[in-house]
Write a protein that holds these residues in place. Structure first.
Motif, PDB file in Angstrom:
ATOM      1  N   GLN A 208       0.908  -1.095  -0.133  1.00 44.51           N
ATOM      2  CA  GLN A 208      -0.041   0.085   0.007  1.00 44.51           C
ATOM      3  C   GLN A 208       0.971   1.224  -0.001  1.00 44.51           C
ATOM      4  O   GLN A 208       1.910   1.272   0.741  1.00 44.51           O
ATOM      5  N   ILE A 209       0.584   2.070  -0.795  1.00 47.78           N
ATOM      6  CA  ILE A 209       1.164   3.709  -1.166  1.00 47.78           C
ATOM      7  C   ILE A 209       0.565   4.483  -0.090  1.00 47.78           C
ATOM      8  O   ILE A 209      -0.864   4.677  -0.569  1.00 47.78           O
ATOM      9  N   LEU A 210       1.030   5.005   0.920  1.00 49.08           N
ATOM     10  CA  LEU A 210       0.208   6.046   1.436  1.00 49.08           C
ATOM     11  C   LEU A 210       0.920   7.460   1.172  1.00 49.08           C
ATOM     12  O   LEU A 210       2.074   7.477   1.137  1.00 49.08           O
ATOM     13  N   PHE A 211       0.138   8.605   1.093  1.00 47.95           N
ATOM     14  CA  PHE A 211       0.704   9.805   0.842  1.00 47.95           C
ATOM     15  C   PHE A 211       0.300  10.691   1.821  1.00 47.95           C
ATOM     16  O   PHE A 211      -0.644  10.750   2.435  1.00 47.95           O
TER      17      PHE A 211
ATOM     18  N   GLN B  80      -3.055  11.827   3.543  1.00 45.48           N
ATOM     19  CA  GLN B  80      -3.902  12.455   2.521  1.00 45.48           C
ATOM     20  C   GLN B  80      -4.771  11.150   1.906  1.00 45.48           C
ATOM     21  O   GLN B  80      -6.017  11.276   1.587  1.00 45.48           O
ATOM     22  N   ALA B  81      -4.173  10.113   1.520  1.00 46.27           N
ATOM     23  CA  ALA B  81      -4.864   9.129   0.644  1.00 46.27           C
ATOM     24  C   ALA B  81      -3.913   7.919   0.700  1.00 46.27           C
ATOM     25  O   ALA B  81      -2.668   7.799   0.809  1.00 46.27           O
ATOM     26  N   LYS B  82      -4.411   6.883  -0.023  1.00 46.94           N
ATOM     27  CA  LYS B  82      -3.492   5.583  -0.300  1.00 46.94           C
ATOM     28  C   LYS B  82      -4.018   4.840  -1.499  1.00 46.94           C
ATOM     29  O   LYS B  82      -5.239   5.157  -2.066  1.00 46.94           O
ATOM     30  N   LEU B  83      -3.132   3.973  -1.905  1.00 48.92           N
ATOM     31  CA  LEU B  83      -3.236   3.040  -3.209  1.00 48.92           C
ATOM     32  C   LEU B  83      -2.832   1.864  -2.751  1.00 48.92           C
ATOM     33  O   LEU B  83      -1.787   1.555  -2.101  1.00 48.92           O
TER      34      LEU B  83
ATOM     35  N   LYS C  87      -2.181  10.238  -8.750  1.00 47.51           N
ATOM     36  CA  LYS C  87      -2.558  10.299  -7.432  1.00 47.51           C
ATOM     37  C   LYS C  87      -1.375  11.359  -6.664  1.00 47.51           C
ATOM     38  O   LYS C  87      -2.015  12.438  -5.933  1.00 47.51           O
ATOM     39  N   ILE C  88      -0.274  11.606  -7.234  1.00 49.81           N
ATOM     40  CA  ILE C  88       0.542  12.629  -6.722  1.00 49.81           C
ATOM     41  C   ILE C  88       0.390  13.832  -7.075  1.00 49.81           C
ATOM     42  O   ILE C  88       0.292  14.933  -6.369  1.00 49.81           O
ATOM     43  N   ALA C  89      -0.094  13.845  -8.251  1.00 52.16           N
ATOM     44  CA  ALA C  89      -0.691  15.265  -9.152  1.00 52.16           C
ATOM     45  C   ALA C  89      -2.253  15.720  -8.368  1.00 52.16           C
ATOM     46  O   ALA C  89      -2.080  17.041  -7.826  1.00 52.16           O
ATOM     47  N   GLU C  90      -2.970  14.723  -7.802  1.00 51.05           N
ATOM     48  CA  GLU C  90      -4.226  14.666  -7.104  1.00 51.05           C
ATOM     49  C   GLU C  90      -3.889  15.561  -5.917  1.00 51.05           C
ATOM     50  O   GLU C  90      -4.375  16.327  -5.265  1.00 51.05           O
TER      51      GLU C  90
END
Lengths: 405, 108
Positions: B76-79, B86-89, B101-104
């Protein structure tokens, strides 16, 4: 940027692709394997392989490292990239990748394998990583002491389910079939029935994964009664079969079945010349490492022969200084054999103004197709590769001579 | 270039004290999906030099970090941005999904 022209390009670096690479490299073909992610493919997901000859017990990823090392030793090139589109319409096959490379190859082996099928039910995608999982090795530990649901009853579902019982409090397996019927091998089935942490729900499937931020339960539908029930759980593992990863190749016009598997003959030939399909992405009975490897070997040898024919044809026919009589014959057809002798004789009597090149249509279907030859014997007259005329068939020497003057 | 690995201490410092814009992949050595996603991040990292930090957490070595974010799987990638999650993938994401996702969440 490396080379972009190869003799043989293999799409996919699982056991089928790597074996093809070993054979291709050893045959001194300039060979490239294009593989997305880590080399090894789906085999990497197998903790333990106990039926690959010569290896009593080995992990999937270790076995694939050995395959890769073997391919490296024969000078095979690797590119970590993803093929996004192909053009197989010409003799030179074109392959475009996500990183913007355009490769050409004389022959292509499609070995891109398969990927887990999604059920596409509500909650499945949204809760991935929050309780929805596809890999027990990766994620089972996150469910220590919790309740887990496994969907499916094949080898993978049952074996992974048992692995999850090492951590989870309880594993409930949702099975489509009647009570007692599993799709997995007998040995695993028996062990699963004896495992006290394993429970089974028969004649059922899952309709929805429930939960806000994390999985809180699943909605189970009984296929016999049509009734739905909810079962609280913290994790759901899906093992509902595989689909071939052949979507990127659909536009090429290659033949596929309804599900996307590519049918081939015994030589791994697809319906496109110079294009072969091996391993899990082809229509076949047994999908194992050993059978994938066998496919790869066959395809590489057939591809090697095909490339050799292309090269030979190019030097002996297309680049010939003399005009060429391209004689299409069939060894099983007596008439065409007699004609062949007559043609050679006639040419000699005229003190050989032509070079006679014989093509057996039984083995070189692609050439027959290229020159649109439907009956044997047929003779196409070529001048530096260009067709200048066709001979009318005749067993009379004088009539033949007249056409050759 | 390989990703810088964080432990509980360095995680605290980089994410919360420095308030760097960054992403952190939670991974484990035995996870084959992780082995596909980590190289994707390694290749992207140079494009975001000085703008977005790329880090790595091994969930076996630092169990408490994955528990803190109640993660139920890897990879899982957490931002993170300005010291806040902020968010995760999750799962087998590709390059484009990470870029989007980085842009967002990090560069908007």
């Amino acid at each position: 940027m490396g080379d972009v022209t190869y003799d043989l390009i293999i799409i996919g670096g699982g056991p089928a692709g790597l074996t093809a690479a070993i054979y291709g490299g050893r045959a001194k073909l300039r060979t490239l394997v294009i593989n997305k992610g880590t080399v090894g493919g789906l085999v990497n997901t197998t903790r333990e392989i106990v039926n690959y000859p010569g290896y009593g017990q080995i992990s999937g990823s270790d076995l694939m490292k050995d395959f890769k090392k073997h391919a490296d030793s024969f000078g095979v090139k690797f590119s970590r990239d993803e093929v996004v589109s192909v053009n197989f319409a010409q003799e030179d096959k074109i392959i475009c990748t996500k990183k913007g490379q355009e490769y050409t190859a004389k022959a292509v082996i499609v070995a891109c394998g398969s990927e887990p099928r999604l059920l596409n039910i509500p909650g499945e995608k949204r809760l991935q990583g929050s309780g929805v999982a596809y890999c027990a090795t990766c994620d089972a530990e996150f469910f220590e002491g919790e309740d887990v649901v496994v969907v499916g009853s094949g080898d993978q579902a049952i074996e992974e389910g048992m692995y999850i019982t090492k951590f989870a409090r309880k594993v409930t397996v949702i099975v489509l079939h009647d009570e007692g019927v599993l799709d997995c091998n007998k040995m695993s089935g028996e062990r699963a029935f004896q495992n006290r942490k394993m429970e089974f729900v028969w004649n059922s499937t899952i309709e929805e994964v429930l939960g806000e931020a994390n999985v809180e339960g699943v909605k189970i539908k009984n296929l016999k009664t049509g009734h739905s029930t909810e079962l609280p759980c913290q994790g759901v593992f899906f093992f509902v079969g595989m689909i071939p990863s052949t979507h990127f190749i659909k536009e090429s016009g290659i033949g596929m079945d309804r599900r996307g598997y590519i049918p081939v003959n015994d030589l791994m030939e697809t319906d496109l010349e110079g294009v072969y399909a091996v391993g899990d992405n082809r229509v076949k009975y047994l999908r194992q490492v050993v059978s994938a490897a066998g496919d790869g070997a066959t395809a590489a040898v057939v591809a090697e022969r095909y490339i050799e024919e292309l090269n030979a044809f190019s030097t002996s026919v297309l680049k010939s200084d003399k005009k060429v009589l391209l004689l299409f014959f069939n060894a099983l057809n007596n008439e065409s054999l007699e004609f062949s002798t007559l043609l050679e004789e006639t040419n000699q009597e005229l003190s050989e103004p032509y070079k006679v090149v014989k093509v057996d249509t039984a083995t070189k279907k692609n050439l027959a197709q290229k020159y649109d030859v439907k009956i044997v014997p047929s003779v196409v007259v070529l001048d530096r590769g260009r067709e200048i005329k066709r001979l009318d068939y005749s067993m009379e020497k004088e009539k033949l001579k007249a056409q050759l003057r | 270039m390989s990703l810088e690995q964080l432990n509980a201490n360095s995680f605290e410092k980089i994410i919360y004290d420095n308030e760097d814009s960054c992403l952190v992949i939670f991974s484990r050595k035995s996870c084959h999906v992780c082995k596909e996603v980590v190289p994707v991040l390694e290749e992207l990292q140079p494009q975001y030099r000085d703008r977005v930090g790329f880090y790595y957490v091994d969930v076996e070595e630092d169990k408490n970090l994955s528990q803190r974010f109640s993660l139920k799987g890897v990879p899982q990638i957490l931002f993170f941005k300005a010291g806040e999650y902020q968010a995760k993938l999750a799962g087998a994401v590709d390059e484009d999904e990470v870029i989007d996702k980085i842009a967002e969440v990090l560069e908007s």
